[in-house]
Every structure is written in C-alpha cells, then in structure tokens.
Motif scaffolding. Sequence first.
Motif, PDB file in Angstrom:
ATOM      1  N   LYS A  73       0.841  -1.202   0.000  1.00  0.00           N
ATOM      2  CA  LYS A  73       0.000   0.000   0.000  1.00  0.00           C
ATOM      3  C   LYS A  73       0.870   1.244   0.000  1.00  0.00           C
ATOM      4  CE  LYS A  73      -4.111  -1.977   1.423  1.00  0.00           C
ATOM      5  NZ  LYS A  73      -5.459  -1.670   1.150  1.00  0.00           N
ATOM      6  N   CYS A  74       0.462   2.224  -0.801  1.00  0.00           N
ATOM      7  CA  CYS A  74       1.173   3.491  -0.935  1.00  0.00           C
ATOM      8  C   CYS A  74       0.647   4.469   0.123  1.00  0.00           C
ATOM      9  CB  CYS A  74       0.949   4.052  -2.345  1.00  0.00           C
ATOM     10  SG  CYS A  74       1.873   5.554  -2.685  1.00  0.00           S
ATOM     11  N   HIS A  75       1.563   5.260   0.711  1.00  0.00           N
ATOM     12  CA  HIS A  75       1.216   6.157   1.809  1.00  0.00           C
ATOM     13  C   HIS A  75       1.435   7.630   1.494  1.00  0.00           C
ATOM     14  CE1 HIS A  75       0.815   3.094   5.095  1.00  0.00           C
ATOM     15  NE2 HIS A  75       1.324   2.371   4.117  1.00  0.00           N
ATOM     16  N   THR A  76       1.538   8.004   0.231  1.00  0.00           N
ATOM     17  CA  THR A  76       1.812   9.410  -0.084  1.00  0.00           C
ATOM     18  C   THR A  76       0.632  10.081  -0.795  1.00  0.00           C
ATOM     19  OG1 THR A  76       3.257  10.952  -1.246  1.00  0.00           O
ATOM     20  CG2 THR A  76       3.029   8.774  -2.223  1.00  0.00           C
ATOM     21  N   LEU A  77       0.375  11.297  -0.415  1.00  0.00           N
ATOM     22  CA  LEU A  77      -0.680  12.069  -1.070  1.00  0.00           C
ATOM     23  C   LEU A  77      -0.292  12.490  -2.483  1.00  0.00           C
ATOM     24  CD1 LEU A  77      -1.859  14.265   1.929  1.00  0.00           C
ATOM     25  CD2 LEU A  77      -2.996  12.248   0.950  1.00  0.00           C
ATOM     26  N   ALA A  78       0.965  12.306  -2.854  1.00  0.00           N
ATOM     27  CA  ALA A  78       1.391  12.574  -4.234  1.00  0.00           C
ATOM     28  C   ALA A  78       0.776  11.562  -5.193  1.00  0.00           C
ATOM     29  CB  ALA A  78       2.914  12.543  -4.330  1.00  0.00           C
ATOM     30  N   ASN A  79       0.357  10.428  -4.673  1.00  0.00           N
ATOM     31  CA  ASN A  79      -0.336   9.405  -5.468  1.00  0.00           C
ATOM     32  C   ASN A  79      -1.806   9.820  -5.552  1.00  0.00           C
ATOM     33  OD1 ASN A  79      -1.867   7.117  -6.219  1.00  0.00           O
ATOM     34  ND2 ASN A  79      -0.352   5.725  -5.362  1.00  0.00           N
ATOM     35  N   PRO A  80      -2.328  10.072  -6.745  1.00  0.00           N
ATOM     36  CA  PRO A  80      -3.712  10.551  -6.877  1.00  0.00           C
ATOM     37  C   PRO A  80      -4.750   9.613  -6.256  1.00  0.00           C
ATOM     38  CG  PRO A  80      -2.556  10.679  -8.981  1.00  0.00           C
ATOM     39  CD  PRO A  80      -1.649   9.962  -8.035  1.00  0.00           C
ATOM     40  N   THR A  81      -4.503   8.328  -6.290  1.00  0.00           N
ATOM     41  CA  THR A  81      -5.447   7.377  -5.697  1.00  0.00           C
ATOM     42  C   THR A  81      -5.475   7.534  -4.174  1.00  0.00           C
ATOM     43  OG1 THR A  81      -4.949   5.850  -7.493  1.00  0.00           O
ATOM     44  CG2 THR A  81      -6.085   4.935  -5.601  1.00  0.00           C
ATOM     45  N   VAL A  82      -4.318   7.697  -3.567  1.00  0.00           N
ATOM     46  CA  VAL A  82      -4.235   7.904  -2.117  1.00  0.00           C
ATOM     47  C   VAL A  82      -4.866   9.248  -1.756  1.00  0.00           C
ATOM     48  CG1 VAL A  82      -2.676   8.183  -0.134  1.00  0.00           C
ATOM     49  CG2 VAL A  82      -2.167   6.463  -1.890  1.00  0.00           C
ATOM     50  N   ALA A  83      -4.588  10.287  -2.543  1.00  0.00           N
ATOM     51  CA  ALA A  83      -5.149  11.616  -2.276  1.00  0.00           C
ATOM     52  C   ALA A  83      -6.676  11.591  -2.335  1.00  0.00           C
ATOM     53  CB  ALA A  83      -4.587  12.628  -3.267  1.00  0.00           C
ATOM     54  N   ALA A  84      -7.229  10.914  -3.331  1.00  0.00           N
ATOM     55  CA  ALA A  84      -8.693  10.842  -3.463  1.00  0.00           C
ATOM     56  C   ALA A  84      -9.310  10.050  -2.309  1.00  0.00           C
ATOM     57  CB  ALA A  84      -9.069  10.218  -4.802  1.00  0.00           C
ATOM     58  N   ALA A  85      -8.688   8.936  -1.956  1.00  0.00           N
ATOM     59  CA  ALA A  85      -9.203   8.114  -0.855  1.00  0.00           C
ATOM     60  C   ALA A  85      -9.103   8.857   0.475  1.00  0.00           C
ATOM     61  CB  ALA A  85      -8.443   6.790  -0.790  1.00  0.00           C
ATOM     62  N   THR A  86      -8.037   9.635   0.640  1.00  0.00           N
ATOM     63  CA  THR A  86      -7.853  10.410   1.870  1.00  0.00           C
ATOM     64  C   THR A  86      -8.889  11.533   1.946  1.00  0.00           C
ATOM     65  OG1 THR A  86      -5.509   9.865   1.955  1.00  0.00           O
ATOM     66  CG2 THR A  86      -6.207  11.839   3.168  1.00  0.00           C
ATOM     67  N   ALA A  87      -9.135  12.195   0.825  1.00  0.00           N
ATOM     68  CA  ALA A  87     -10.153  13.252   0.793  1.00  0.00           C
ATOM     69  C   ALA A  87     -11.525  12.673   1.128  1.00  0.00           C
ATOM     70  CB  ALA A  87     -10.173  13.926  -0.574  1.00  0.00           C
ATOM     71  N   ALA A  88     -11.836  11.500   0.591  1.00  0.00           N
ATOM     72  CA  ALA A  88     -13.129  10.848   0.861  1.00  0.00           C
ATOM     73  C   ALA A  88     -13.214  10.345   2.300  1.00  0.00           C
ATOM     74  CB  ALA A  88     -13.336   9.690  -0.115  1.00  0.00           C
ATOM     75  N   ASN A  89     -12.057  10.228   2.953  1.00  0.00           N
ATOM     76  CA  ASN A  89     -11.986   9.751   4.338  1.00  0.00           C
ATOM     77  C   ASN A  89     -11.826  10.933   5.302  1.00  0.00           C
ATOM     78  OD1 ASN A  89     -11.933   7.604   6.207  1.00  0.00           O
ATOM     79  ND2 ASN A  89      -9.699   7.554   6.205  1.00  0.00           N
ATOM     80  N   GLN A  90     -12.369  12.090   4.927  1.00  0.00           N
ATOM     81  CA  GLN A  90     -12.362  13.316   5.725  1.00  0.00           C
ATOM     82  C   GLN A  90     -10.950  13.762   6.106  1.00  0.00           C
ATOM     83  OE1 GLN A  90     -15.087  12.625   8.947  1.00  0.00           O
ATOM     84  NE2 GLN A  90     -16.815  12.327   7.561  1.00  0.00           N
ATOM     85  N   GLY A  91     -10.011  13.596   5.165  1.00  0.00           N
ATOM     86  CA  GLY A  91      -8.653  14.075   5.374  1.00  0.00           C
ATOM     87  C   GLY A  91      -7.748  13.152   6.170  1.00  0.00           C
ATOM     88  N   ILE A  92      -8.268  12.025   6.597  1.00  0.00           N
ATOM     89  CA  ILE A  92      -7.437  11.057   7.323  1.00  0.00           C
ATOM     90  C   ILE A  92      -6.777  10.156   6.288  1.00  0.00           C
ATOM     91  CG2 ILE A  92      -7.429   9.152   8.989  1.00  0.00           C
ATOM     92  CD1 ILE A  92      -9.970  10.495  10.211  1.00  0.00           C
ATOM     93  N   LEU A  93      -5.435  10.065   6.356  1.00  0.00           N
ATOM     94  CA  LEU A  93      -4.680   9.299   5.363  1.00  0.00           C
ATOM     95  C   LEU A  93      -5.249   7.902   5.193  1.00  0.00           C
ATOM     96  CD1 LEU A  93      -2.226   9.212   3.441  1.00  0.00           C
ATOM     97  CD2 LEU A  93      -0.935   8.222   5.337  1.00  0.00           C
ATOM     98  N   ARG A  94      -5.506   7.561   3.944  1.00  0.00           N
ATOM     99  CA  ARG A  94      -6.005   6.232   3.607  1.00  0.00           C
ATOM    100  C   ARG A  94      -5.077   5.636   2.550  1.00  0.00           C
ATOM    101  NH1 ARG A  94     -11.603   3.993   1.428  1.00  0.00           N
ATOM    102  NH2 ARG A  94     -11.148   1.820   1.892  1.00  0.00           N
ATOM    103  N   PRO A  95      -4.122   4.805   2.978  1.00  0.00           N
ATOM    104  CA  PRO A  95      -3.225   4.164   2.010  1.00  0.00           C
ATOM    105  C   PRO A  95      -4.012   3.330   1.006  1.00  0.00           C
ATOM    106  CG  PRO A  95      -2.422   3.885   4.251  1.00  0.00           C
ATOM    107  CD  PRO A  95      -3.813   4.429   4.351  1.00  0.00           C
ATOM    108  N   MET A  96      -3.509   3.306  -0.213  1.00  0.00           N
ATOM    109  CA  MET A  96      -4.152   2.557  -1.289  1.00  0.00           C
ATOM    110  C   MET A  96      -3.120   1.660  -1.964  1.00  0.00           C
ATOM    111  SD  MET A  96      -7.295   3.429  -1.099  1.00  0.00           S
ATOM    112  CE  MET A  96      -7.974   2.795  -2.613  1.00  0.00           C
ATOM    113  N   PRO A  97      -3.579   0.675  -2.759  1.00  0.00           N
ATOM    114  CA  PRO A  97      -2.623  -0.211  -3.421  1.00  0.00           C
ATOM    115  C   PRO A  97      -1.590   0.564  -4.243  1.00  0.00           C
ATOM    116  CG  PRO A  97      -4.825  -1.101  -3.606  1.00  0.00           C
ATOM    117  CD  PRO A  97      -4.963   0.279  -3.020  1.00  0.00           C
ATOM    118  N   CYS A  98      -0.361   0.125  -4.118  1.00  0.00           N
ATOM    119  CA  CYS A  98       0.764   0.757  -4.810  1.00  0.00           C
ATOM    120  C   CYS A  98       0.767   0.366  -6.283  1.00  0.00           C
ATOM    121  CB  CYS A  98       2.064   0.292  -4.143  1.00  0.00           C
ATOM    122  SG  CYS A  98       3.557   0.614  -5.080  1.00  0.00           S
TER     123      CYS A  98
END
Length: 143
Positions: A73-98
């Motif tokens: 799982k990727c942990h950076t907001l530079a990854n658009p998938t992680v950024a979108a999932a984090t935004a949908a999670n009310q700003g709480i980091l949500r790692p997504m598949p790398c």
Amino acid sequence: MSQSSTSETADDFQTKGDEQRSYVVVGATLSCSQGDQTSILTMPESHGVYVKGKAQLNIMDYKPSVNIFPFGKCHTLANPTVAAATAANQGILRPMPCTPVVTMPWIDGKADQLVENAPALINQSINMCLYCGTIKVEDDGQE
C-alpha cells in the motif's frame, strides 16, 4: 568488461568508506519509502551475465510490472489514488494499493562493469517513483 559471464563477486569491489557494494541479480529485494511492503526485482530474459549462477541486472531494468512490482500500500498524497481516498476519508490518510510509476533508469550503476551495454545495477543504486517514493535495493539477491 564484455557481456560474458562476470568473474567478479559481491566482495570484489568496495568503495566510499565502509559501504559494501555488490552486484544486483534476479530475486533482489526492493523497498519504496512510500510503500508498506518489499518487492522482488525480476527480469523476463537474462542479459547473459551471471553472478553466483543468477542473472545480473543493469540500470535499464527499471520498468514497472516488468522489473519493479508494487510495494503493498502506498502512503503518499502525491499518489492521486491515495489523495482521493484520503479526501473521501475526511482528510485522514487512507493508504491505497501501490502502482509504481518509474520512468528513468536506476541511478548510480557501476559504469566500468557493463551488462549488455549498460552499467551494472549495484546494491547502492536507487530509483524514484513519480509519487515521491525512493526505491532502493534492500538485498542484492545473491544468496
């Protein structure tokens, strides 16, 4: 050196102080600073150069899904998938598949040891994912 089987081993060169440098072969373990798992470095076809019976890699062996595979799982907001999932999670980091995005050869190969006309990949070589991850060799794969 030619493209034939190399006679050097992991202990044949050491530079830059106490840092041990060794050649990287198929099966080496990689990590990414933004991933939560390691990955294995592969190559579909040997370059015809071997260290301890394993195919040696060069700096041009950097292609995602061919040589470099996901790091969990990727942990950076530079990854658009992680950024979108984090935004949908009310700003709480949500790692997504790398899904690594690597677009350039490895940095810091051994220029005086060519493997199929490109510098040999060594354990001190690094690469960068476009999502701000630093990819490095954790284990050269020789053992």
